[in-house]
Design a protein around this motif. Sequence first.
Motif, PDB file in Angstrom:
ATOM      1  N   PRO A 261      42.257 -18.234  -0.268  1.00  0.00           N
ATOM      2  CA  PRO A 261      42.121 -17.104  -1.201  1.00  0.00           C
ATOM      3  C   PRO A 261      42.358 -17.568  -2.630  1.00  0.00           C
ATOM      4  CG  PRO A 261      44.197 -16.961   0.004  1.00  0.00           C
ATOM      5  CD  PRO A 261      43.415 -18.083   0.625  1.00  0.00           C
ATOM      6  N   GLY A 262      41.885 -16.802  -3.605  1.00  0.00           N
ATOM      7  CA  GLY A 262      42.053 -17.174  -4.997  1.00  0.00           C
ATOM      8  C   GLY A 262      43.514 -17.233  -5.408  1.00  0.00           C
ATOM      9  N   SER A 263      43.801 -17.967  -6.472  1.00  0.00           N
ATOM     10  CA  SER A 263      45.182 -18.120  -6.938  1.00  0.00           C
ATOM     11  C   SER A 263      45.785 -16.773  -7.328  1.00  0.00           C
ATOM     12  CB  SER A 263      45.238 -19.077  -8.126  1.00  0.00           C
ATOM     13  OG  SER A 263      44.795 -20.363  -7.767  1.00  0.00           O
ATOM     14  N   ALA A 314      48.280  -6.561   1.587  1.00  0.00           N
ATOM     15  CA  ALA A 314      48.009  -7.928   2.037  1.00  0.00           C
ATOM     16  C   ALA A 314      47.097  -7.959   3.257  1.00  0.00           C
ATOM     17  CB  ALA A 314      49.323  -8.642   2.347  1.00  0.00           C
ATOM     18  N   THR A 315      47.170  -6.927   4.102  1.00  0.00           N
ATOM     19  CA  THR A 315      46.293  -6.877   5.273  1.00  0.00           C
ATOM     20  C   THR A 315      44.831  -6.930   4.850  1.00  0.00           C
ATOM     21  OG1 THR A 315      47.930  -5.615   6.551  1.00  0.00           O
ATOM     22  CG2 THR A 315      45.645  -5.508   7.288  1.00  0.00           C
ATOM     23  N   LEU A 320      41.640  -8.955   6.156  1.00  0.00           N
ATOM     24  CA  LEU A 320      40.289  -8.430   6.347  1.00  0.00           C
ATOM     25  C   LEU A 320      39.370  -8.822   5.198  1.00  0.00           C
ATOM     26  CD1 LEU A 320      41.228  -4.847   7.635  1.00  0.00           C
ATOM     27  CD2 LEU A 320      40.751  -6.908   8.975  1.00  0.00           C
ATOM     28  N   GLY A 321      39.898  -8.831   3.981  1.00  0.00           N
ATOM     29  CA  GLY A 321      39.086  -9.183   2.819  1.00  0.00           C
ATOM     30  C   GLY A 321      38.679 -10.639   2.781  1.00  0.00           C
ATOM     31  N   GLN A 322      39.359 -11.496   3.548  1.00  0.00           N
ATOM     32  CA  GLN A 322      39.028 -12.927   3.607  1.00  0.00           C
ATOM     33  C   GLN A 322      38.180 -13.264   4.825  1.00  0.00           C
ATOM     34  OE1 GLN A 322      39.852 -15.098   1.123  1.00  0.00           O
ATOM     35  NE2 GLN A 322      40.614 -13.266   0.068  1.00  0.00           N
ATOM     36  N   GLY A 323      37.664 -12.224   5.480  1.00  0.00           N
ATOM     37  CA  GLY A 323      36.773 -12.459   6.614  1.00  0.00           C
ATOM     38  C   GLY A 323      37.451 -12.512   7.961  1.00  0.00           C
TER      39      GLY A 323
END
Length: 393
Positions: A261-263, A314-315, A320-323
């Motif tokens: 994930p992005g910084s 964070a979920t 979920l947002g990271q696939g």
Amino acid sequence: WRGLGFVAAGLVQSLSIAAPWNGQPLWWLQLVPMVFLVWQLQGIRFGAAPRPTRHAFGFGWLFATAWLSGTFWWLFISLHTYGGLGAPLAVIAVLALLSGAISAYEALLFAMLGKLVAESGAAQQIAAALMGAFGLKNIQWTMMATGFIIGIPLFYNVGFLLMIPLIFSVVYQYRLPAVYVGLPMLASLSVLHGFLPPHPSPTALVALFHADMGLTFVYGLFIALPAIVIAGPLYARTLRGIVSRPLPGFAVEPRPEGTLPGSLNSFLSSLLPVLVLAVALGLKAILPAGSPLTPIIALLTEPGVVMLLALGVATFSLGLGQGQSRSAVMETYAGAIRDVAPILLIIGGAGALKEVLVASGASLQIAAGLQDTGLPPLVLGWLIAGLIRVCVG
């Protein structure tokens, strides 16, 4: 209706352990809820219309919660009838034990967030950002400064659970000794918890001695800084040779850089509890008394509420947002509970023992017996605290 059946079965199970009319266990009554439980769970998983595992988990949770709640009356009987404790004190003791059990849910939420931060690669991303900014040779001072920032608004146990993924990400990613890396951060958390308001002990002393909160914070800061430096980076250098083998649950394989994930996402998702508490406490300090926002701010400063909010964000942001699939995120949370459950059992037992000592008056007897030792109170308190630290680890 099936859920109500599981609740009723849990209550019957609690009655079978100690019947209200004579306090004796009833083995035959215990068979009834157990047969019902097995029959229903088998039907859910392997019946004509099988349901997912989460249904079995949910119904099992209802059964266990009803069982636990139903047994709290027996704690009152034990303390009042057999322990000779007055009814009001027995009620207070049971409520204290119940609040301790509820507080365990907060620890579980922190553990779940920490596990997701580690397995999503957010901890790896944060560690890489810190290394890029300050370098490997300054890692101890970086960890100390991070613990210092985290430790001002967060209690020690909260900060500990939140920062564990970052510590072990650095340890495994850069092949560094765990004690050497982790001690500076934990020294910051521990010292600030004992020296600076709004943590419990310094806040209680401010009220006890009618001291000024601002001056107490400033004086505590002057004492805390050298204590952190000595107990953290300097002392940790003497422990570099200690071999530490953390639990396998803390070990996370490094992820490819392109899948991280992005910084900004990593920092915000991981430190959201700190940010929410800092903003809430700042608003609380500047808002006038009786402001309509005061109840909302008080709600946001509750650890359980903060953690539910952070875990929900964070979920999506790290899961979920990271696939990741929903089942993969749930498996991460289940693994976090498995990792911390033994620790919570030990802490819960210690809390229960503490409440029994307080409610029964044994703590007062112990204090009276220690008055004749001739030791100064500060030395005696330090020795007792050190002995407890060695005993509980």
